[in-house]
Design a protein around this motif. Structure first.
Motif, short mmCIF file in Angstrom:
data_model
loop_
_atom_site.label_atom_id
_atom_site.label_comp_id
_atom_site.label_asym_id
_atom_site.label_seq_id
_atom_site.Cartn_x
_atom_site.Cartn_y
_atom_site.Cartn_z
N GLU A 30 0.98 -1.13 -0.04
CA GLU A 30 -0.13 0.02 -0.06
C GLU A 30 0.87 1.25 -0.15
N ILE A 31 1.99 1.13 0.75
CA ILE A 31 2.93 2.44 0.81
C ILE A 31 3.50 2.60 -0.41
N ALA A 32 3.91 1.60 -1.12
CA ALA A 32 4.61 1.62 -2.47
C ALA A 32 3.62 2.19 -3.46
N MET A 33 2.27 1.70 -3.20
CA MET A 33 1.24 2.28 -4.26
C MET A 33 0.96 3.81 -3.96
N LEU A 34 0.85 3.94 -2.75
CA LEU A 34 0.66 5.51 -2.33
C LEU A 34 1.97 6.45 -2.96
N ALA A 61 1.88 -8.28 -4.16
CA ALA A 61 0.68 -7.67 -3.56
C ALA A 61 0.84 -6.29 -4.54
N LEU A 62 1.87 -5.56 -4.73
CA LEU A 62 1.62 -4.43 -5.21
C LEU A 62 1.23 -4.61 -6.71
N ALA A 63 1.69 -5.84 -7.36
CA ALA A 63 1.28 -5.92 -8.70
C ALA A 63 -0.32 -5.97 -8.84
N ARG A 64 -0.84 -6.80 -7.79
CA ARG A 64 -2.35 -6.90 -7.83
C ARG A 64 -3.14 -5.73 -7.48
N THR A 100 9.11 12.47 -2.54
CA THR A 100 8.44 12.34 -1.79
C THR A 100 9.13 11.47 -0.65
N LEU A 101 8.97 12.34 0.67
CA LEU A 101 9.84 11.42 1.72
C LEU A 101 8.82 11.04 2.63
N LEU A 102 8.86 9.79 3.27
CA LEU A 102 8.19 9.11 4.11
C LEU A 102 9.09 8.60 5.20
N PRO A 103 8.55 8.77 6.58
CA PRO A 103 9.46 8.12 7.56
C PRO A 103 9.41 6.60 7.90
N HIS A 104 9.58 5.69 6.92
CA HIS A 104 9.51 4.21 7.05
C HIS A 104 8.24 3.74 7.67
N LEU A 105 7.21 4.15 6.87
CA LEU A 105 5.59 3.73 7.14
C LEU A 105 5.47 2.33 6.58
N GLY A 106 6.34 1.76 5.85
CA GLY A 106 5.71 0.45 5.22
C GLY A 106 4.82 -0.47 5.85
N SER A 107 5.26 -0.86 7.19
CA SER A 107 4.17 -1.77 7.86
C SER A 107 3.37 -1.23 8.98
N ALA A 108 3.37 0.14 8.97
CA ALA A 108 2.89 1.19 10.12
C ALA A 108 1.29 1.13 9.99
N THR A 109 0.61 -0.18 10.05
CA THR A 109 -0.87 0.10 10.39
C THR A 109 -1.05 -1.01 11.57
N GLU A 110 -2.24 -0.42 12.20
CA GLU A 110 -2.47 -1.00 13.64
C GLU A 110 -2.54 -2.54 13.39
N GLU A 111 -3.48 -2.90 12.17
CA GLU A 111 -3.50 -4.48 12.08
C GLU A 111 -2.07 -5.21 11.89
#
Ligand code: 8YV
Length: 321
Positions: free
Chosen positions: A108-112, A162-165, A282-293
């Motif tokens: 999701e973060i890659a797609m974002l 997952a990104l491909a999908r 665009t710079l993000l602070p290592h959010l890749g896996s950052a969801t509650e779930e």
């Protein structure tokens, strides 16, 4: 029977801390991060397991100095480049990771980032927030449409797939480069490239999903950037060390690349200075896996691994060393 004792190096999500406290005698820290090797060894006195994470000092010298009581390092990550696996093997300390559970969140973060780069969302948001928007115009902040564009996935593992999908939903054509070609049911029509040159010369968007470490250091260097088409977009949610920052910055400033989206950085949280002044990054602070779930699932996966080894005397399900 006494509970086995573990060290938690970080403030993991509450549900993870609660389960850990239920099943283990826990050594915890007041701070989150900033742990030195010496402090880690001191806190680990008498513990059997360490629940650690990226950024913790798990280098060869620290692992060599760990107390003999330590039997397992369960890292709260799929990446293991922060751990000297060989040093752990030498000490007979098991290492486990958290595959699968973070694939969708990271994709999701890659797609974002792909979307933000293509549609200049970072620049646009910065402009509005700075109160510099003077009104709409027909040629203001024009981006590119993703539909019909070629997405090149470097490293077609679980996250890449997952990104491909997701990208197929945006009408993108999927190309990939991987150690080996996938089976047709995993490819789902994606085009495999047998050489870097063919792959890089074909794609409009490059999304990087390769692990860190010596073998991949500066994989995206000036020579490979030059093989990308003019106007290409680069996104990295894997590891920052795989990109030559000076070369990427130069290509962004020179206009060879349209934009870059980065969630990971070599030496993070420090960031290569040139990125601060590049508008098209665009710079993000290592959010890749950052969801509650996802973060709960990662923590539970660590505890599943610790449970197997320390509470049941079994082989941990996600052992990498
Ligand atoms: C982790 C990651 O959350 O799993 C990985 O390899 O890059 C992240 O998603 C982070 O590294 C904390 O350990």
């Amino acid at each position: 029977m006494a509970k086995p004792s573990i060290l938690l190096t970080r403030h993991y999500p509450p549900a993870v801390m609660e389960r850990a406290a239920r099943d283990y005698a826990c050594v915890t820290r007041a701070e989150d991060g900033g742990l030195t090797g010496a402090e880690l060894c001191r806190l680990a006195a008498g513990v059997e397991g360490i629940l650690c994470a990226a950024g913790d000092p798990m280098d060869g010298a620290t692992i060599a100095a760990l107390p003999d009581s330590v039997r397992v390092l369960a890292t709260f990550s799929v990446g293991t480049d922060h751990i000297d696996l060989e040093a752990a093997r030498r000490r007979g300390i098991a290492v486990t990771n958290t595959p699968d559970v973070l694939s969708v969140a990271t994709a999701e973060i890659a797609m974002l980032l792909v979307l933000m780069c293509a549609r200049r969302a970072g620049e646009a948001e910065r402009m509005v927030r700075a109160r510099e928007w003077v009104g709409w115009s027909p040629t203001q902040l024009l981006g590119v449409t993703l539909e019909g564009k070629k997405l090149g996935i470097l490293g077609m593992g679980r996250i890449g797939q997952a990104l491909a999908r997701m990208a197929r939903g945006f009408g993108m054509e999927i190309h990939y480069r991987n150690r080996s070609r996938l089976a047709p049911e995993q490819e789902e029509g994606a085009v495999f490239h047998a050489s870097d040159e063919a792959f890089l010369g074909t794609v409009d968007v490059l999304s990087m999903h390769i692990p860190g470490g010596a073998a991949t250091r500066n994989w995206l260097d000036a020579a490979r950037i030059a093989q990308l088409r003019k106007g290409a977009i680069v996104v990295n949610t894997g590891r920052g060390s795989t990109v030559d920052d000076a070369a990427l910055c130069a290509a962004l400033h020179a206009g060879h690349l349209r934009a870059a989206g980065l969630d990971v950085f070599a030496g993070e949280p420090r960031i290569f200075e040139g990125y601060h002044t590049a508008p098209n990054v665009t710079l993000l602070p290592h959010l890749g896996s950052a969801t509650e779930e996802t973060r709960d699932a990662m923590g539970f996966r660590c505890l599943d691994n610790l449970d197997a080894l320390l509470r049941r005397g079994e082989e941990p399900p996600h052992r990498v060393a």
